[in-house]
Motif scaffolding. Structure first.
Motif, short mmCIF file in Angstrom:
data_model
loop_
_atom_site.label_atom_id
_atom_site.label_comp_id
_atom_site.label_asym_id
_atom_site.label_seq_id
_atom_site.Cartn_x
_atom_site.Cartn_y
_atom_site.Cartn_z
N LEU A 9 -37.05 28.12 36.70
CA LEU A 9 -36.57 26.74 36.64
C LEU A 9 -37.61 25.85 35.96
N LEU A 10 -37.12 24.84 35.26
CA LEU A 10 -38.00 23.86 34.65
C LEU A 10 -38.65 22.98 35.71
N ALA A 11 -39.90 22.64 35.52
CA ALA A 11 -40.57 21.69 36.40
C ALA A 11 -39.97 20.30 36.20
N VAL A 12 -39.78 19.57 37.29
CA VAL A 12 -39.19 18.23 37.21
C VAL A 12 -40.28 17.22 36.88
N PRO A 13 -40.15 16.47 35.79
CA PRO A 13 -41.15 15.45 35.46
C PRO A 13 -41.22 14.37 36.55
N THR A 14 -42.36 13.72 36.65
CA THR A 14 -42.53 12.61 37.58
C THR A 14 -43.02 11.40 36.80
N GLY A 15 -43.13 10.29 37.49
CA GLY A 15 -43.62 9.08 36.84
C GLY A 15 -42.52 8.30 36.16
N PRO A 16 -42.89 7.36 35.28
CA PRO A 16 -41.91 6.50 34.61
C PRO A 16 -40.91 7.31 33.79
N LEU A 17 -39.72 6.76 33.64
CA LEU A 17 -38.67 7.40 32.85
C LEU A 17 -38.88 7.08 31.37
N GLN A 18 -39.87 7.72 30.78
CA GLN A 18 -40.21 7.52 29.38
C GLN A 18 -40.13 8.84 28.64
N VAL A 19 -39.63 8.79 27.41
CA VAL A 19 -39.54 9.97 26.54
C VAL A 19 -40.67 9.88 25.53
N SER A 20 -41.41 10.97 25.36
CA SER A 20 -42.54 10.96 24.43
C SER A 20 -42.03 11.04 22.99
N ASP A 21 -42.88 10.63 22.05
CA ASP A 21 -42.48 10.64 20.65
C ASP A 21 -42.55 12.03 20.03
N VAL A 22 -43.21 12.96 20.71
CA VAL A 22 -43.26 14.34 20.24
C VAL A 22 -42.78 15.24 21.37
N PRO A 23 -42.14 16.37 21.05
CA PRO A 23 -41.67 17.28 22.10
C PRO A 23 -42.83 17.78 22.95
N PRO A 24 -42.62 17.96 24.24
CA PRO A 24 -43.70 18.43 25.11
C PRO A 24 -44.07 19.88 24.80
N ASN A 25 -45.30 20.25 25.06
CA ASN A 25 -45.72 21.63 24.90
C ASN A 25 -45.01 22.51 25.92
N SER A 26 -44.65 23.68 25.52
CA SER A 26 -43.95 24.61 26.40
C SER A 26 -44.53 26.00 26.23
N VAL A 27 -44.86 26.64 27.34
CA VAL A 27 -45.51 27.94 27.27
C VAL A 27 -44.53 29.07 27.04
N ASP A 28 -43.25 28.80 27.16
CA ASP A 28 -42.28 29.90 27.07
C ASP A 28 -41.56 29.91 25.73
N THR A 29 -42.07 29.22 24.74
CA THR A 29 -41.44 29.22 23.42
C THR A 29 -42.49 29.40 22.35
N ASP A 30 -42.11 30.02 21.25
CA ASP A 30 -43.02 30.21 20.13
C ASP A 30 -43.00 29.02 19.19
N ASP A 31 -41.84 28.42 19.03
CA ASP A 31 -41.69 27.30 18.11
C ASP A 31 -41.22 26.09 18.90
N GLN A 32 -42.03 25.04 18.95
CA GLN A 32 -41.71 23.89 19.77
C GLN A 32 -40.63 23.01 19.14
N ASP A 33 -40.53 23.01 17.85
CA ASP A 33 -39.72 22.03 17.14
C ASP A 33 -38.32 22.56 16.88
N ILE A 34 -37.34 22.04 17.61
CA ILE A 34 -35.95 22.37 17.33
C ILE A 34 -35.20 21.09 17.00
N TYR A 35 -33.99 21.24 16.51
CA TYR A 35 -33.26 20.07 16.03
C TYR A 35 -32.57 19.31 17.17
#
Length: 414
Positions: A9-35
């Motif tokens: 399961l994905l970890a649930v983010p905490t803190g303010p409901l803000q979306v970052s300008d770049v996709p978050p790092n993920s350890v379970d994927t080789d390519d972070q950038d998808i459409y």
């Protein structure tokens, strides 16, 4: 092809409901950038979720193969919707699942999903097949043509509802008209502001603090985001085939609450708040709690000191009544005014520490009240009632601001 190589399961983010300008790092994927990342918020959708994932996967595999992900965000459904969705991740490697146990609400679920999403385009669709999946391709086409936001609308060519009652049609249109009166700058930009089926560029909402109420996340995106070009596509809202409807009167009340709050935070009042950096919403709640304390104080003072009741000395009665009112105010402020902080510090010693600070600050506020009363009465306005109102206002601001900075702040959080 970007795939999920683990069914955790994905970890649930905490803190303010803000979306970052770049996709978050993920350890379970080789390519972070998808459409494209599509969020599917769910609650008690066990009977629908497998069909939803299958149809969405087929639709997107044909249009943007390997360049998308589906994220189910489930609010800890008692029918174990999240568990069913998780069991599908081996068959559908583009699927990821989040189980929220501490938060509730469709709008916040969408934002939490966006926070872990890897796409440059972020979307949302219902988990009950009332939003036709085939419209996704038309929305994605609008985005490729330069739209910042693409919206599926029931009120343009090709749109409509399948079998709504007269009452539901009236409520939907009435809500839209009310929204146009309260918040014309937001609702006037789209034909269907009540829609929950849309997609938006990550860059258009990056960094904005979203603060949604209820179901209508679209209002937040348009009101707080940097959305310039909007494209609309007609769709027919279908009746659900499985599960139960989530539409209740509470959703309409939340909608009105959301409109008013968005109006206050984005209009002239909002701009003033930003300039002076004063948390007006929290201050209003603090003031309402203070009024409840006045009521408690007056009632107890009467019950304790009146000759027809206990007949205790006035000074002793006032001390008991005042301290009880302070305790009442602390409980309400801890549970409501500063709930976002207190829920993160629930140990008994942390609550006791907050209460002691609150008590000392309120006693200091009482002393300040007396000093201001005397100064105003003797040097400015020789009217005891007006002077007392000014003194109360100064003491209230003091109590709020010092408690905000000292009593309710994030400390000792692991």
């Amino acid at each position: 092809m970007n795939i999920n190589t683990t069914n955790e399961l994905l970890a649930v983010p905490t803190g303010p409901l803000q979306v970052s300008d770049v996709p978050p790092n993920s350890v379970d994927t080789d390519d972070q950038d998808i459409y494209f990342s599509l969020i599917i918020p769910t609650y008690k959708e066990r009977d629908n979720i497998q069909n939803v994932v299958r149809i969405l996967s087929q639709t997107l595999d044909e249009f943007i193969p390997g360049d998308y992900e589906l994220i189910v965000v489930d609010d800890d459904s008692p029918d174990l919707t999240w568990e069913v969705a998780q069991s599908l991740t081996e068959e559908y490697p583009q699927l990821r699942v989040m189980r929220r146990q501490q938060e509730r609400g469709l709008s916040s679920a969408v934002v939490r999903g966006w926070q872990v999403a890897r796409g440059r385009i972020l979307g949302v669709i219902d988990g009950d097949l009332q939003h036709p999946p085939e419209v996704l391709t038309q929305l994605l086409t609008k985005m490729s043509e330069g739209a910042d936001l693409a919206l599926a609308s029931r009120h343009v060519d090709g749109g409509g509802v399948s079998s709504w009652s007269v009452v539901r049609r009236f409520l939907s249109r009435g809500a839209q008209v009310l929204g146009l009166v309260i918040l014309p700058g937001v609702l006037g930009r789209v034909s269907d502001p009540m829609s929950g089926y849309f997609m938006v560029r990550r860059s258009s909402i990056a960094g904005a603090t979203l603060n949604p109420v209820g179901y209508k996340i679209l209002l937040e995106v348009i009101g707080r985001g940097n959305v310039r070009n909007i494209g609309e596509v007609g769709y027919v809202f279908c009746e659900r085939q499985q599960g139960e409807s989530k539409v209740t009167w509470k959703q309409y009340i939340d909608y009105i609450h959301h409109l008013v709050r968005l109006r206050l935070s984005t209009g002239r009042v909002g701009r003033v708040k930003q300039r002076i950096n004063f948390p007006l919403d929290r201050f209003v709640r603090f003031g309402l709690v203070g009024l409840s304390g006045v009521f408690v104080d007056m009632v107890l003072l009467y019950l304790l000191s009146d000759p027809s009741t206990l007949g205790l000395p006035v000074t002793l009665s006032k001390l008991i009544a005042g301290e009880t009112a302070i305790f009442n105010n602390f409980l309400w402020n801890d549970a409501w005014t500063f709930a976002d902080v207190s829920t993160r510090q629930q140990e008994w010693h942390q609550r006791l520490k907050r209460f002691v600070k609150f008590n000392v600050i309120c006693l200091a506020g009482l002393l300040l009240n007396v000093v201001v009363l005397q100064l105003v009465l003797n040097f400015l306005i020789p009217n005891r009632y007006i002077a007392n109102l000014i003194a109360i206002a100064v003491a209230t601001i003091w109590n709020f601001w010092v408690n905000l900075k000292l009593s309710w702040r994030v400390t000792d959080v692991k």
